[in-house]
Write an enzyme that holds these catalytic residues in place. Structure first.
Site, PDB file in Angstrom:
ATOM      1  N   HIS A  13       0.828  -1.196   0.000  1.00 25.21           N
ATOM      2  CA  HIS A  13       0.000   0.000   0.000  1.00 25.21           C
ATOM      3  C   HIS A  13       0.867   1.252   0.000  1.00 25.21           C
ATOM      4  CE1 HIS A  13      -2.832   2.864   2.211  1.00 25.21           C
ATOM      5  NE2 HIS A  13      -3.511   2.515   1.124  1.00 25.21           N
ATOM      6  N   GLU A  40       1.358  -0.365  -5.038  1.00 25.74           N
ATOM      7  CA  GLU A  40       0.142   0.411  -5.246  1.00 25.74           C
ATOM      8  C   GLU A  40       0.417   1.907  -5.337  1.00 25.74           C
ATOM      9  OE1 GLU A  40      -3.858   2.101  -3.319  1.00 25.74           O
ATOM     10  OE2 GLU A  40      -1.859   2.112  -2.427  1.00 25.74           O
ATOM     11  N   ASP A  42      -1.307   5.621  -5.961  1.00 24.86           N
ATOM     12  CA  ASP A  42      -2.477   6.477  -6.167  1.00 24.86           C
ATOM     13  C   ASP A  42      -2.087   7.508  -7.214  1.00 24.86           C
ATOM     14  OD1 ASP A  42      -3.820   5.164  -4.091  1.00 24.86           O
ATOM     15  OD2 ASP A  42      -3.095   6.583  -2.590  1.00 24.86           O
ATOM     16  N   HIS A  55      -0.941  10.416  -2.616  1.00 26.49           N
ATOM     17  CA  HIS A  55      -2.149   9.918  -1.958  1.00 26.49           C
ATOM     18  C   HIS A  55      -3.350  10.776  -2.314  1.00 26.49           C
ATOM     19  CE1 HIS A  55      -5.029   8.652   0.947  1.00 26.49           C
ATOM     20  NE2 HIS A  55      -4.890   9.702   1.730  1.00 26.49           N
ATOM     21  N   GLU A 143      -4.597   3.291  -8.299  1.00 24.88           N
ATOM     22  CA  GLU A 143      -5.911   3.839  -7.966  1.00 24.88           C
ATOM     23  C   GLU A 143      -6.098   5.168  -8.676  1.00 24.88           C
ATOM     24  OE1 GLU A 143      -8.631   5.645  -4.319  1.00 24.88           O
ATOM     25  OE2 GLU A 143      -6.836   4.483  -3.818  1.00 24.88           O
TER      26      GLU A 143
END
Length: 324
Positions: A13, A40, A42, A55, A143
């Site tokens: 993450h 991951e 963002d 983020h 994401e």
């Protein structure tokens, strides 16, 4: 309990963000060293429409932008998904300008050790992250942040993301890629653009910012999950949604019945993020038994999980496998 539909994967993450400032190449590199299956990022767009890893598009808390007098006048107030924020925003900077900034630890009170790395690392682009993942033979789990907001202000991100993945040779259902979003409409659009696996994120409260569903709760009924399965490969729930106290909910069984894999978020070691039964001591920044929390979720049949501590996640997965 349920059996996973797929072998459980460890999702780093924001990288190994418990040990390095999040969304930096150093955090991703460490996560890979620790055995993560996927990293991951963002993603948010710059003013010149380059996708970078942050983020949020607000960067006052994750970079040293406040120490740059040349950018003082960029601080402004915006309303994003219904929330008013005063900060500096990625979409107001070109990539060249962003590259003059350096990352800072977002949670210094809980992760003071990470502040030793403040000022060392640049903001990475999606292209740099893809290159790292391909060089190190891991997957990525991007994401799309606030896609409706960015489309509304003239910086849409869905097509740019898919184009970057296709340029990397990733356009199939077995590509090492999972695209995730808390919104629905953009995942449906992406579903029409690529065959890579899509993950519908959901939270314990609220609703998708694009208004595509009355609430996340409505999306988690058996019928709602069947609707999600029409465009998504998996579901990314808040880890708390797996439990009602210490008793498992039916979420995993219901999702699996709809053909959806389940990748809960986010397993963090600090007491501040742990359920009471896994905390150790009273200090919010002290580490509790996150391995135990992950192990309990694996025994429920999850298909993967997000963690800020990939090494702990890898070890917990190994321990769970050994006890089957």
């Amino acid at each position: 309990m349920n059996k996973p539909l797929s072998p459980p994967i460890v999702i780093a993450h924001r990288g190994a963000s418990g040990s390095r400032p999040e969304h930096t190449l150093a955090a991703y590199e460490l996560a890979i060293d620790q055995g993560a299956d996927v990293i991951e990022p963002d993603l948010v767009p710059t003013r010149d429409d380059v996708l970078v890893a942050r983020h949020e598009n607000a960067i006052g808390g994750t970079t040293d932008v406040a120490a740059h007098p040349e950018f003082a006048d960029r601080r402004t107030t915006k309303t994003i998904d219904g929330q008013e924020l005063t900060d500096w925003f990625v979409e107001d900077f070109t990539l060249a300008e962003l590259k003059t900034l350096r990352a800072r630890e977002r949670l210094p009170a809980l992760r003071p050790g990470n502040t030793a790395y403040d000022g060392r690392f640049a903001i990475p682009t999606l292209a740099e992250i893809i290159a790292l993942a391909q060089r190190r033979h891991v997957g990525i789990y991007p994401e799309t942040k606030h896609p409706t907001y960015f489309a509304r202000i003239g910086h849409p991100t869905d097509v740019a993301l898919v184009a970057a993945l296709k340029a990397a040779g990733w356009d199939s259902a077995d590509a090492p890629v999972f695209i995730q979003s808390f919104e629905v409409a953009n995942l449906r659009r992406i579903h029409a653009l690529t065959k890579v696996r899509l993950i519908q994120l959901v939270a314990g409260q609220g609703a998708p910012a694009d208004g595509a569903a009355p609430s996340y709760a409505d999306m988690l009924t058996p019928d709602g999950l069947r609707q999600v399965a029409r465009y998504a490969w998996g579901l990314g729930p808040d880890k708390a949604q797996l439990w009602a106290g210490a008793v498992p909910t039916s979420l995993i069984a219901d999702a699996h019945a709809a053909g959806l894999r389940v990748h809960p978020w986010t397993y963090r070691a600090e007491n501040a993020f742990l359920p009471a039964r896994f905390r150790r001591g009273d200090a919010p920044d002290a580490h509790g038994d996150v391995a135990g929390e992950i192990g309990a979720a694996l025994r429920l049949g999850i298909d993967g999980f997000f963690t800020d501590y990939p090494l702990t996640g890898v070890e917990a997965r190994r321990a769970a496998k050994d006890h089957r």
